[in-house]
Design a protein around this motif. Structure first.
Motif, PDB file in Angstrom:
ATOM      1  N   SER A  14      66.646 -67.984  12.216  1.00  0.00           N
ATOM      2  CA  SER A  14      65.676 -69.081  12.057  1.00  0.00           C
ATOM      3  C   SER A  14      66.370 -70.398  11.711  1.00  0.00           C
ATOM      4  O   SER A  14      65.910 -71.463  12.143  1.00  0.00           O
ATOM      5  CB  SER A  14      64.614 -68.714  11.015  1.00  0.00           C
ATOM      6  OG  SER A  14      65.164 -68.668   9.721  1.00  0.00           O
ATOM      7  N   GLU A  32      76.044 -72.109   5.648  1.00  0.00           N
ATOM      8  CA  GLU A  32      76.050 -70.671   5.944  1.00  0.00           C
ATOM      9  C   GLU A  32      77.155 -70.019   5.127  1.00  0.00           C
ATOM     10  O   GLU A  32      78.311 -70.431   5.199  1.00  0.00           O
ATOM     11  CB  GLU A  32      76.253 -70.437   7.450  1.00  0.00           C
ATOM     12  CG  GLU A  32      76.600 -69.021   7.848  1.00  0.00           C
ATOM     13  CD  GLU A  32      75.631 -67.951   7.349  1.00  0.00           C
ATOM     14  OE1 GLU A  32      74.411 -68.119   7.525  1.00  0.00           O
ATOM     15  OE2 GLU A  32      76.101 -66.947   6.772  1.00  0.00           O
ATOM     16  N   LYS A  40      74.211 -61.798  12.268  1.00  0.00           N
ATOM     17  CA  LYS A  40      73.192 -60.747  12.444  1.00  0.00           C
ATOM     18  C   LYS A  40      72.560 -60.869  13.833  1.00  0.00           C
ATOM     19  O   LYS A  40      72.366 -59.878  14.531  1.00  0.00           O
ATOM     20  CB  LYS A  40      72.123 -60.874  11.364  1.00  0.00           C
ATOM     21  CG  LYS A  40      71.134 -59.721  11.360  1.00  0.00           C
ATOM     22  CD  LYS A  40      69.982 -59.966  10.414  1.00  0.00           C
ATOM     23  CE  LYS A  40      70.369 -59.833   8.960  1.00  0.00           C
ATOM     24  NZ  LYS A  40      69.240 -60.150   8.060  1.00  0.00           N
ATOM     25  N   GLY A  45      69.258 -55.803  18.493  1.00  0.00           N
ATOM     26  CA  GLY A  45      68.948 -55.006  19.689  1.00  0.00           C
ATOM     27  C   GLY A  45      70.141 -54.197  20.155  1.00  0.00           C
ATOM     28  O   GLY A  45      70.422 -54.165  21.350  1.00  0.00           O
ATOM     29  N   ASN A  50      67.286 -58.188  21.465  1.00  0.00           N
ATOM     30  CA  ASN A  50      65.859 -58.083  21.835  1.00  0.00           C
ATOM     31  C   ASN A  50      65.112 -59.248  21.169  1.00  0.00           C
ATOM     32  O   ASN A  50      64.585 -59.140  20.078  1.00  0.00           O
ATOM     33  CB  ASN A  50      65.348 -56.719  21.346  1.00  0.00           C
ATOM     34  CG  ASN A  50      63.883 -56.488  21.611  1.00  0.00           C
ATOM     35  OD1 ASN A  50      63.294 -55.584  21.036  1.00  0.00           O
ATOM     36  ND2 ASN A  50      63.296 -57.284  22.469  1.00  0.00           N
ATOM     37  N   VAL A 134      75.139 -71.471  -1.027  1.00  0.00           N
ATOM     38  CA  VAL A 134      74.319 -72.312  -1.901  1.00  0.00           C
ATOM     39  C   VAL A 134      73.993 -71.478  -3.125  1.00  0.00           C
ATOM     40  O   VAL A 134      73.347 -70.425  -3.027  1.00  0.00           O
ATOM     41  CB  VAL A 134      73.037 -72.789  -1.179  1.00  0.00           C
ATOM     42  CG1 VAL A 134      72.174 -73.616  -2.123  1.00  0.00           C
ATOM     43  CG2 VAL A 134      73.397 -73.593   0.066  1.00  0.00           C
ATOM     44  N   GLU A 373      62.615 -64.468   7.631  1.00  0.00           N
ATOM     45  CA  GLU A 373      62.398 -63.225   6.884  1.00  0.00           C
ATOM     46  C   GLU A 373      62.281 -63.401   5.371  1.00  0.00           C
ATOM     47  O   GLU A 373      61.820 -62.500   4.674  1.00  0.00           O
ATOM     48  CB  GLU A 373      63.574 -62.282   7.207  1.00  0.00           C
ATOM     49  CG  GLU A 373      63.250 -60.829   7.058  1.00  0.00           C
ATOM     50  CD  GLU A 373      64.447 -59.962   7.440  1.00  0.00           C
ATOM     51  OE1 GLU A 373      64.963 -60.108   8.567  1.00  0.00           O
ATOM     52  OE2 GLU A 373      64.853 -59.144   6.606  1.00  0.00           O
ATOM     53  N   LEU A 386      62.511 -61.509  15.576  1.00  0.00           N
ATOM     54  CA  LEU A 386      63.188 -62.727  16.055  1.00  0.00           C
ATOM     55  C   LEU A 386      62.151 -63.733  16.559  1.00  0.00           C
ATOM     56  O   LEU A 386      62.330 -64.941  16.432  1.00  0.00           O
ATOM     57  CB  LEU A 386      64.217 -62.384  17.138  1.00  0.00           C
ATOM     58  CG  LEU A 386      65.469 -61.672  16.593  1.00  0.00           C
ATOM     59  CD1 LEU A 386      66.403 -61.263  17.733  1.00  0.00           C
ATOM     60  CD2 LEU A 386      66.225 -62.548  15.589  1.00  0.00           C
TER      61      LEU A 386
END
Ligand SMILES: Cc1cc2nc3c(=O)[nH]c(=O)nc-3n(C[C@H](O)[C@H](O)[C@H](O)COP(=O)(O)OP(=O)(O)OC[C@H]3O[C@@H](n4cnc5c(N)ncnc54)[C@H](O)[C@@H]3O)c2cc1C
Length: 404
Positions: A14, A32, A40, A45, A50, A134, A373, A386
């Motif tokens: 996201s 990151e 990830k 998939g 997927n 962070v 998520e 996703l």
């Protein structure tokens, strides 16, 4: 103190979608903690990516909070599977669906999706800081102060006018999602629902299945019976393991029962032969016994189900043919738990949607947004998670772009 406009925390699915959709202002920074973006995402998939599902518009989402799933479905309807396909077409990625409606990049390489997003993020001039964790988030006059720690152990404080928390949940910690990011939100007044691993292998009592380790039941029918009697059926592969069961039918089932498993209020049965009736199994057994009276009972199911399955079933049936036929159609699997968050693909639960506005902005800290998520939304197996990462990111991108 350095000042930026927008801080994106998390360079997973996201966070990447969001970074590609924000208006380029040269003052967006993505943090990151891992060494690479979308680690990830590149593993999704089974490495094939997927990314969505043709059936994405139907109600495929769950939440712990009663109203959350409905709101998530509305957001997904607004930024739907077709929008996602159009988005990827613009990035030059061709998508194609399999016979079950699961949509993948035509190359069947999840890394192709990550690469396309990464190139796009670079093109838009987003300042990407890898290996940067962070560690704290505080509200400040007109924005937030982030404390970030880089790989060399140096800590730095940065002011950001707006922050988007795209840091994922608690599932699959080897991809940087160990659940520690919830604290960034709870520190600003948010709550977190109880969390459960979803899309995960299940532990069962193995008394009758020890000998079946490694056996795959192709297109078996797994029925889960949730407390109160609700039955949900999943047809697909079920693989016996030393701890219980795995396979795509099991993963799909786990999303429906993740909450009930710890309380032990859910049970399951496996139909080894969904296309054959119990009467036909019994008749085949009787016919074989009549034709080969000397054949040990343990071998009567040979040619009907996998030999080892046949022995295990007959042992459980204690040689009773009628009971054996019933067990072939509904073999009880006493559920004992799941393999847990480290093996799960998704977290069930998270920050309640009721604590966010229509635009997924915090109701407690203006300028703080959430995607993916970390929120109390989880999807079924098949590309729906996703899709949620995409839909929630696009909603927040639109809100931020309109705010400028
Ligand atoms: C093995 C596997 C296979 C899967 N397959 C599929 C599939 O085929 N289809 C599907 O729809 N879904 C699949 N999923 C689920 C899907 O990948 C996730 O739901 C989705 O990636 C969630 O996106 P996100 O952006 O919310 O979080 P993530 O993609 O998990 O990204 C969160 C990022 O934030 C970073 N981060 C966390 N905390 C911090 C911090 N404090 N500071 C800096 N960075 C931080 C993490 O390192 C991570 O990179 C799969 C999941 C797994 C584990």
């Amino acid at each position: 103190m350095e000042r930026i406009t927008t801080a994106i925390i998390g360079g997973g699915a996201s966070g990447l979608f969001l970074a590609t959709a924000l208006s380029a202002d040269g003052k967006t920074r993505l943090f990151e903690r891992g060494e690479r973006l979308g680690r990830k995402l590149s593993a999704t998939g089974n490495g094939q990516g997927n990314i969505t599902n043709l059936a994405v518009t139907s109600a495929r989402y769950f939440s712990i909070e009663a109203s959350g799933a409905k709101r998530a479905s509305e957001i997904v309807r607004r930024y739907d599977g077709e929008a996602l396909r159009t988005y990827f077409a613009a990035l030059g990625v061709v998508l194609s669906a399999d016979e079950r409606g699961r949509v993948y990049p035509a190359s069947k390489q999840a890394s192709a999706i990550t690469d396309a997003l990464r190139f796009c993020v670079e093109n838009r001039g987003v300042d990407v800081r890898l290996s940067t964790l962070v560690t704290a988030l505080e509200q400040a006059q007109g924005g937030f102060i982030l404390t970030v720690k880089s790989a060399d152990g140096e800590s730095e404080r940065i002011f950001a006018k707006r922050v988007v928390l795209c840091a994922g949940g608690k599932a699959a910690k080897n991809f940087g999602t160990d659940g520690s990011a919830y604290a960034l939100a709870t520190g600003l007044g948010h709550s977190v629902t109880p969390l459960y691993p979803s899309l995960v292998q299940l532990k069962t009592d193995t008394t009758y299945t020890k000998t079946l380790k490694g056996i795959r039941v192709n297109d078996g029918k797994l029925t889960v019976i949730i407390s109160g009697g609700e039955r949900v059926e999943f047809t697909g592969d079920v693989i016996f393991t030393d701890y219980g069961i795995s396979g795509d039918a099991v993963f799909r089932a786990s999303a429906f029962i993740a909450e009930q498993i710890p309380s032990g209020k859910v049970s399951a049965t496996l139909d080894f032969l969904p296309n054959v009736t119990e009467a036909d199994v019994l008749s085949a057994l009787r016919q074989k016994q009549a034709a080969f009276p000397k054949l040990p009972k343990s071998e009567l199911l040979f040619g009907i189900v996998n030999n080892q399955v046949g022995r295990a079933v007959m042992k459980r049936a204690e040689g009773d043919l009628q009971r054996a036929a019933a067990l072939v159609k509904a073999f009880p699997l006493e559920l004992k738990g799941s393999l847990g968050f480290d093996y799960a693909q998704v977290t069930k639960g998270g920050i309640p949607l009721s604590e966010t506005t229509e635009d997924l902005e915090s109701r407690f800290a203006k300028g703080l947004y959430f995607t993916g998520e970390i929120l109390d939304v989880d999807g079924q197996c098949g590309g729906f998670n996703l899709q949620w990462a995409y839909s929630s990111a696009m909603l927040v991108a639109d809100a931020l772009n309109n705010e400028r």
